[in-house]
Design a protein around this motif. Structure first.
Motif, PDB file in Angstrom:
ATOM      1  N   ALA A   1       0.833  -1.206   0.000  1.00 50.89           N
ATOM      2  CA  ALA A   1       0.000   0.000   0.000  1.00 50.89           C
ATOM      3  C   ALA A   1       0.869   1.259   0.000  1.00 50.89           C
ATOM      4  CB  ALA A   1      -0.930  -0.002   1.213  1.00 50.89           C
ATOM      5  N   GLU A   2       1.989   1.210   0.722  1.00 49.78           N
ATOM      6  CA  GLU A   2       2.895   2.363   0.756  1.00 49.78           C
ATOM      7  C   GLU A   2       3.465   2.650  -0.623  1.00 49.78           C
ATOM      8  OE1 GLU A   2       4.250   5.481   2.860  1.00 49.78           O
ATOM      9  OE2 GLU A   2       3.281   3.798   3.873  1.00 49.78           O
ATOM     10  N   ASP A   3       3.783   1.606  -1.353  1.00 43.12           N
ATOM     11  CA  ASP A   3       4.287   1.787  -2.710  1.00 43.12           C
ATOM     12  C   ASP A   3       3.210   2.384  -3.613  1.00 43.12           C
ATOM     13  OD1 ASP A   3       6.284   1.164  -4.933  1.00 43.12           O
ATOM     14  OD2 ASP A   3       4.575  -0.030  -5.592  1.00 43.12           O
ATOM     15  N   GLN A   4       1.972   1.965  -3.440  1.00 43.53           N
ATOM     16  CA  GLN A   4       0.872   2.515  -4.236  1.00 43.53           C
ATOM     17  C   GLN A   4       0.623   3.977  -3.887  1.00 43.53           C
ATOM     18  OE1 GLN A   4      -2.270  -0.245  -3.325  1.00 43.53           O
ATOM     19  NE2 GLN A   4      -1.490  -1.830  -4.702  1.00 43.53           N
ATOM     20  N   ILE A   5       0.725   4.340  -2.602  1.00 39.50           N
ATOM     21  CA  ILE A   5       0.557   5.737  -2.202  1.00 39.50           C
ATOM     22  C   ILE A   5       1.659   6.601  -2.815  1.00 39.50           C
ATOM     23  CG2 ILE A   5       0.627   7.326  -0.241  1.00 39.50           C
ATOM     24  CD1 ILE A   5      -0.617   5.142   1.441  1.00 39.50           C
TER      25      ILE A   5
ATOM     26  N   SER B   1      -7.306   6.876  -6.893  1.00 40.19           N
ATOM     27  CA  SER B   1      -6.578   5.645  -7.178  1.00 40.19           C
ATOM     28  C   SER B   1      -6.950   5.153  -8.568  1.00 40.19           C
ATOM     29  CB  SER B   1      -6.898   4.566  -6.140  1.00 40.19           C
ATOM     30  OG  SER B   1      -6.298   3.334  -6.516  1.00 40.19           O
ATOM     31  N   TYR B   2      -5.944   4.967  -9.416  1.00 43.27           N
ATOM     32  CA  TYR B   2      -6.173   4.423 -10.748  1.00 43.27           C
ATOM     33  C   TYR B   2      -6.005   2.908 -10.758  1.00 43.27           C
ATOM     34  CZ  TYR B   2      -6.107   9.242 -12.334  1.00 43.27           C
ATOM     35  OH  TYR B   2      -6.404  10.571 -12.516  1.00 43.27           O
ATOM     36  N   LEU B   3      -5.769   2.316  -9.590  1.00 47.36           N
ATOM     37  CA  LEU B   3      -5.670   0.858  -9.462  1.00 47.36           C
ATOM     38  C   LEU B   3      -6.984   0.327  -8.895  1.00 47.36           C
ATOM     39  CD1 LEU B   3      -2.099   0.432  -7.924  1.00 47.36           C
ATOM     40  CD2 LEU B   3      -2.778   0.120 -10.294  1.00 47.36           C
ATOM     41  N   PRO B   4      -7.723  -0.471  -9.654  1.00 45.50           N
ATOM     42  CA  PRO B   4      -9.008  -0.971  -9.136  1.00 45.50           C
ATOM     43  C   PRO B   4      -8.836  -1.897  -7.938  1.00 45.50           C
ATOM     44  CG  PRO B   4      -8.424  -2.079 -11.185  1.00 45.50           C
ATOM     45  CD  PRO B   4      -7.437  -0.966 -11.017  1.00 45.50           C
ATOM     46  N   ASN B   5      -7.650  -2.509  -7.791  1.00 44.63           N
ATOM     47  CA  ASN B   5      -7.403  -3.435  -6.686  1.00 44.63           C
ATOM     48  C   ASN B   5      -6.424  -2.855  -5.668  1.00 44.63           C
ATOM     49  OD1 ASN B   5      -8.928  -5.662  -7.942  1.00 44.63           O
ATOM     50  ND2 ASN B   5      -7.292  -5.601  -9.453  1.00 44.63           N
ATOM     51  N   ALA B   6      -6.397  -1.516  -5.538  1.00 43.72           N
ATOM     52  CA  ALA B   6      -5.483  -0.885  -4.581  1.00 43.72           C
ATOM     53  C   ALA B   6      -5.760  -1.395  -3.172  1.00 43.72           C
ATOM     54  CB  ALA B   6      -5.634   0.628  -4.636  1.00 43.72           C
ATOM     55  N   LEU B   7      -4.695  -1.672  -2.436  1.00 43.21           N
ATOM     56  CA  LEU B   7      -4.857  -2.169  -1.076  1.00 43.21           C
ATOM     57  C   LEU B   7      -5.358  -1.052  -0.164  1.00 43.21           C
ATOM     58  CD1 LEU B   7      -1.691  -4.393  -0.625  1.00 43.21           C
ATOM     59  CD2 LEU B   7      -4.021  -5.103  -1.095  1.00 43.21           C
ATOM     60  N   PRO B   8      -6.098  -1.397   0.897  1.00 39.75           N
ATOM     61  CA  PRO B   8      -6.593  -0.367   1.822  1.00 39.75           C
ATOM     62  C   PRO B   8      -5.444   0.308   2.558  1.00 39.75           C
ATOM     63  CG  PRO B   8      -6.980  -2.562   2.703  1.00 39.75           C
ATOM     64  CD  PRO B   8      -6.519  -2.754   1.291  1.00 39.75           C
ATOM     65  N   LEU B   9      -5.694   1.533   2.989  1.00 39.53           N
ATOM     66  CA  LEU B   9      -4.683   2.291   3.716  1.00 39.53           C
ATOM     67  C   LEU B   9      -4.745   1.956   5.205  1.00 39.53           C
ATOM     68  CD1 LEU B   9      -5.332   5.800   2.094  1.00 39.53           C
ATOM     69  CD2 LEU B   9      -3.761   4.014   1.313  1.00 39.53           C
ATOM     70  N   SER B  10      -3.594   1.947   5.843  1.00 36.70           N
ATOM     71  CA  SER B  10      -3.555   1.774   7.298  1.00 36.70           C
ATOM     72  C   SER B  10      -3.942   3.100   7.959  1.00 36.70           C
ATOM     73  CB  SER B  10      -2.147   1.361   7.746  1.00 36.70           C
ATOM     74  OG  SER B  10      -1.218   2.411   7.512  1.00 36.70           O
TER      75      SER B  10
END
Length: 383
Positions: free
Chosen positions: A183-187, A205-214
């Protein structure tokens, strides 16, 4: 919500500035115009709505003389994406969370690669596949890698059979990134998203499967949004327009009046981003970001973008009522109204009515994100 002129509350030009800067830049201008013309009813707001385009109807190609039963009809150049769902279990049949699922598909000019992790109940969903064969790899610490193959069908969601992982020896164990690290890499990629290469667009988010944020990541994203230099610049511009229109006359004129208007607008940014973008998403375990669709019919994209005003993706990966956004809007409107000069404050009914208008503005902003902003964001990450 913000200032009142001629007895009517007008949308604050800096509401949610840090969370949706391109959209709020347009709201800043519209807020100034509304201050100038002093709208008096919801009916006038409705006049600002534009007719949305109808989805194009699919055309059935007519068979030409050159096409024979032995010659298949030409394929369309763009196939509709599909998705798959599945569950990861251990050998005892218990749900296995945090398993890393990687899907690959051959393709030109480059293959498709999607990745996600299983939720607490072992379930996972991967969207954005192209119709055709795929290979699915599942791995978790302490378990052997499992690999399966299948074929995706256009415009359908396939339910896979449960995937069972078996305990592995030390030689089988693979070190993988944690959900938080992914998730940190996606952020980090989202923080590079700048409209026209300049305006930050963090909360998309342009990623449909982006992981949730902590929890920490939600707080960090909100703090970076409110201290971005462009937040200060647009807040200053909005305060200048209000100063010229003598909005919130109780603040007065001159440097002191401008300073009060600037502080009021920036306070709205802090409240909206802090409450609606961090604290309530942490409390309700929801994702404050807008999730770009980018595929499907125009009608479906408009429907999903507008619905994200009242529907949010939970940290469990499932869509649910957007408690964070709904309560955040009402809380921000009430707090902003409370610290206005006494002679410029509005009654509760006006605050509620104009908060509802704010929801309509949010829907328009999401449509703007879905169809316009992506094309002007050069560093947006591809699915």
């Amino acid at each position: 919500m913000g200032p009142r002129k001629n007895g009517t509350l007008t949308p604050s030009p800096t509401r949610a500035l840090g969370r949706l800067l391109p959209h709020l830049a347009s709201r800043a201008l519209s807020g100034a115009l509304l201050c100038a013309i002093a709208p008096s009813s919801l009916a006038q707001q409705a006049l600002l709505r534009a007719d949305l385009p109808e989805a194009p109807q699919p055309q059935i190609p007519s068979q030409t003389p050159s096409q024979t039963p032995s010659q298949p009809a030409p394929q369309t150049s763009q196939q509709q994406p599909t998705s798959i769902r599945g569950t990861v279990l251990d050998r005892d049949g218990a749900a296995l969370p945090n398993a890393l699922i990687t899907l690959t598909q051959p393709g030109e000019p480059s293959p498709t690669a999607l990745q996600t992790t299983s939720a607490a109940d072992g379930t996972f969903t991967l969207s954005g596949l192209n119709p055709g064969p795929f290979t699915l790899s599942v791995v978790a610490n302490g378990f052997t890698r499992e690999q399966t193959t299948g074929s995706a069908t256009a415009s359908q969601t396939a339910q896979l059979s449960p995937i069972t992982l078996h305990p592995g020896t030390a030689s089988d164990i693979e070190v993988t990134l944690t959900r938080t690290e992914i998730a940190e890499d996606q952020i980090h990629d989202e923080e590079q998203q700048r409209v026209l290469g300049v305006l930050p667009n963090y909360y998309v988010s342009y990623l449909p499967n982006a992981l949730p944020l902590s929890r920490r990541q939600k707080l960090e994203l909100a703090s970076k949004a409110v201290v971005n230099p462009f937040t200060f610049v647009i807040t200053g511009a909005a305060a200048g327009i209000q100063q010229a229109n003598n909005t919130n006359a109780g603040y007065g004129q001159g440097a002191a009046g401008y300073g009060k208007r600037y502080a009021s607008n920036y306070g709205g940014v802090l409240i909206d981003t802090g409450i609606g973008g961090a604290l309530l998403p942490i409390l309700f375990r929801q994702d404050p970001r807008y999730f770009y669709q980018g595929t499907g019919t125009i009608r479906s994209r408009i429907f999903r973008s507008t619905m994200q005003v009242v529907v949010a993706k939970g940290d469990n990966g499932h869509w649910q009522p957007n408690y964070s956004g709904i309560l955040g809007n009402f809380a921000t409107a009430g707090i902003e109204n409370a610290y206005l000069p006494a002679e410029n404050r509005n009654d509760g009914a006006t605050v509620v009515n104009n908060t509802l208008i704010g929801f309509a503005g949010g829907a328009v902003g999401n449509i703007f994100q879905e169809f316009v902003v992506r094309h002007f964001t050069p560093h947006a990450r591809k699915s």
